[in-house]
Design a protein around this motif. Structure first.
Motif, short mmCIF file in Angstrom:
data_model
loop_
_atom_site.label_atom_id
_atom_site.label_comp_id
_atom_site.label_asym_id
_atom_site.label_seq_id
_atom_site.Cartn_x
_atom_site.Cartn_y
_atom_site.Cartn_z
N THR A 1 0.78 -1.24 0.00
CA THR A 1 0.00 0.00 0.00
C THR A 1 0.81 1.28 0.00
O THR A 1 0.26 2.36 -0.21
CB THR A 1 -0.93 0.04 1.23
N GLY A 2 2.11 1.19 0.26
CA GLY A 2 2.94 2.40 0.29
C GLY A 2 2.87 3.17 1.59
O GLY A 2 3.28 4.34 1.65
N LEU A 3 2.36 2.56 2.66
CA LEU A 3 2.24 3.26 3.94
C LEU A 3 3.61 3.64 4.48
O LEU A 3 4.55 2.86 4.45
CB LEU A 3 1.52 2.36 4.96
N ARG A 4 3.69 4.86 5.04
CA ARG A 4 4.92 5.33 5.66
C ARG A 4 4.59 6.08 6.95
O ARG A 4 3.47 6.51 7.18
CB ARG A 4 5.71 6.24 4.73
N GLY A 5 5.60 6.24 7.80
CA GLY A 5 5.47 7.12 8.96
C GLY A 5 4.84 6.51 10.19
O GLY A 5 4.49 7.24 11.11
N ARG A 6 4.70 5.17 10.23
CA ARG A 6 4.17 4.53 11.44
C ARG A 6 5.32 3.72 12.06
O ARG A 6 5.63 2.64 11.63
CB ARG A 6 2.99 3.61 11.12
N TRP A 7 5.93 4.32 13.09
CA TRP A 7 7.14 3.76 13.70
C TRP A 7 8.06 3.22 12.60
O TRP A 7 8.49 2.09 12.59
CB TRP A 7 6.80 2.67 14.72
N GLU A 8 8.35 4.10 11.66
CA GLU A 8 9.16 3.74 10.50
C GLU A 8 10.64 3.85 10.82
O GLU A 8 11.13 4.92 11.21
CB GLU A 8 8.83 4.64 9.31
N ILE A 9 11.35 2.74 10.68
CA ILE A 9 12.79 2.71 10.94
C ILE A 9 13.50 3.19 9.68
O ILE A 9 13.43 2.56 8.63
CB ILE A 9 13.25 1.30 11.33
#
Length: 445
Positions: A299-307
């Motif tokens: 889905t291209g999700l970013r920015g959720r506890w992204e290392i």
């Protein structure tokens, strides 16, 4: 008929390119993310008129509607991923975006094309010369999303509420499933000053005889949801009462707050399984497991506890209110590291004092402000932080603060960037530009 790039429109004006189109959307329509309260337009009249103009496109595909204070984005992306693993063509409409406007509207993880955005806005401008509507940014973007999903002939679309629920532009849809993740104090100037009032607004997405999953409740909110569901004869399922399967599938999203989101997602997936949308029995289990394991890839999700990197560990997260920081702050404090570095900024409609009380005092802070008119000035952030014995320097931009944190961090340290979606957006935009410039320089050499 759609025109090719460079043609003139019917009134003899040269068509805008993509960059000019996005500028039009930001400057000719009120954008909540940029200006806050003045952009909020409760009511569905404008949305309904736009929907009529484009032939009610949302009626051409199934939908899932997701509201809530926190967790909407994570749940939306996770369910989209599960549906994709089930072989469906899936539309996904979320907000805000982090780097590019096109992130808001995706089909099977692929953002809407620049050309479609340009064509749609050009068509709207020409049509609106006689209609003279004054849609908000979100109203026009919602119409664009529904038109695109119909054009792409999606099987189902996951639609995230923008703000509230009852009067949100997305609430013209008739979904096969409604989801309300949780309720906490946010946007109280629009939704109410009590949890019950906010729950009433979110409960507005509950539709007649349509199942609804509620993720988390309190003594104050649960009766509101139960009453609305009874009025609509809608089957209601409380995820917190659900017995979870064992063992739990591996969830790619690792923030500690995702534990409750996972329960909501699994409860929703069970309803989709009953509808035959994600397969049955072993097949459904496989689709759920694969979907949860590959959320970001699908889905291209970013920015959720992204290392973002290791050594030092660098993590960003879009958590932006007290409810989110009730989970983020303990997780940051629990990091096994030599020293904590926190790049921090917030926007002006959030309870920054309440968030500051949760932050660790044994960290070095890099106070900053995002490039939005709603950002709390960095001097004010630092001043408020000092009242909570949080010490650090001020930086005029997120990239400057980030680079300072990296410069001072050793390999065994932990660096966190957050406080606002816009802080994370500025960071990711900077990193994308940096990567692009490095690649360009490499090719030139």
């Amino acid at each position: 008929m759609r025109k090719t790039r460079g043609q003139q429109n019917s009134v003899g004006q040269s068509r805008m390119n993509y960059k000019e189109t996005i500028s039009y959307l930001y400057n000719a329509t009120p954008v909540f993310e940029h200006v806050g309260a003045s952009a909020y337009k409760p009511g569905l009249q404008t949305t309904e008129r736009l929907d009529e103009r484009y032939g009610h496109p949302h009626q051409q595909f199934k939908t899932i509607h997701i509201a809530g204070t926190n967790g909407k984005g994570s749940c939306s992306h996770a369910l989209s991923s599960i549906l994709q693993e089930s072989g469906l063509k899936v539309g996904l409409y979320t907000s805000p975006h982090l780097v590019d406007f096109r992130e808001r509207i995706r089909v099977n993880g692929v953002p809407i094309s620049e050309e479609f955005v340009v064509d749609f806005v050009d068509d709207f401008i020409r049509w609106n010369k006689t209609e003279k509507l004054s849609p908000s940014f979100f109203e026009l973007t919602t119409a664009l999303a529904f038109e695109y999903f119909a054009h792409e002939k999606v099987d189902i679309a996951v639609i995230e509420v923008g703000l509230g629920g009852r009067l949100d532009s997305t609430n013209i849809i008739q979904p096969v499933l409604s989801i309300i993740t949780n309720i906490s104090f946010d946007h109280t100037q629009f939704l109410g000053n009590t949890l019950a009032q906010i729950a009433f607004e979110k409960a507005g997405i509950i539709k007649h005889e349509t199942p609804v999953v509620v993720g988390e409740t309190t003594d104050e909110t649960k009766p509101v949801f139960a009453k609305k569901a009874e009025e609509e004869n809608a089957p209601i399922f409380f995820a917190e009462e659900m017995k979870l399967p064992t063992p739990l599938p591996d969830f790619e999203l690792k923030g500690s707050y995702q534990e409750k989101n996972l329960r909501t997602i699994l409860c929703a997936a069970l309803q989709l399984q009953k509808m035959g949308l994600i397969g049955t029995d072993a097949k459904a289990k496989r689709n759920i497991t694969e979907g949860l394991t590959h959320v970001c890839e699908n889905t291209g999700l970013r920015g959720r506890w992204e290392i973002l990197q290791q050594s030092p560990m660098v993590v960003c997260d879009t958590g932006h209110n007290v409810a989110a920081w009730n989970y983020l702050a303990p997780q940051i404090k629990q990091q096994d590291c030599q020293k904590l570095h926190i790049v921090f900024g917030m926007v002006d409609d959030k309870d920054i004092d309440a968030v500051l009380t949760l932050l660790p005092q044994n960290a070095t802070y890099y106070f900053t402000q995002a490039t939005t008119h709603r950002a709390i000035p960095v001097q004010k952030v630092a001043e408020l932080a000092a009242n909570h014995q949080l010490e650090g320097n001020e930086y005029c931009s997120v990239p400057e603060a980030y680079e300072a944190a990296l410069k001072h961090a050793t390999p065994n340290d932990f660096v966190f960037i957050g406080g606002s979606s816009y802080v994370v957006a500025d960071l990711l935009t900077y990193l994308e530009e940096k990567k692009h410039n490095e690649r360009k320089e490499y090719l030139c050499n």
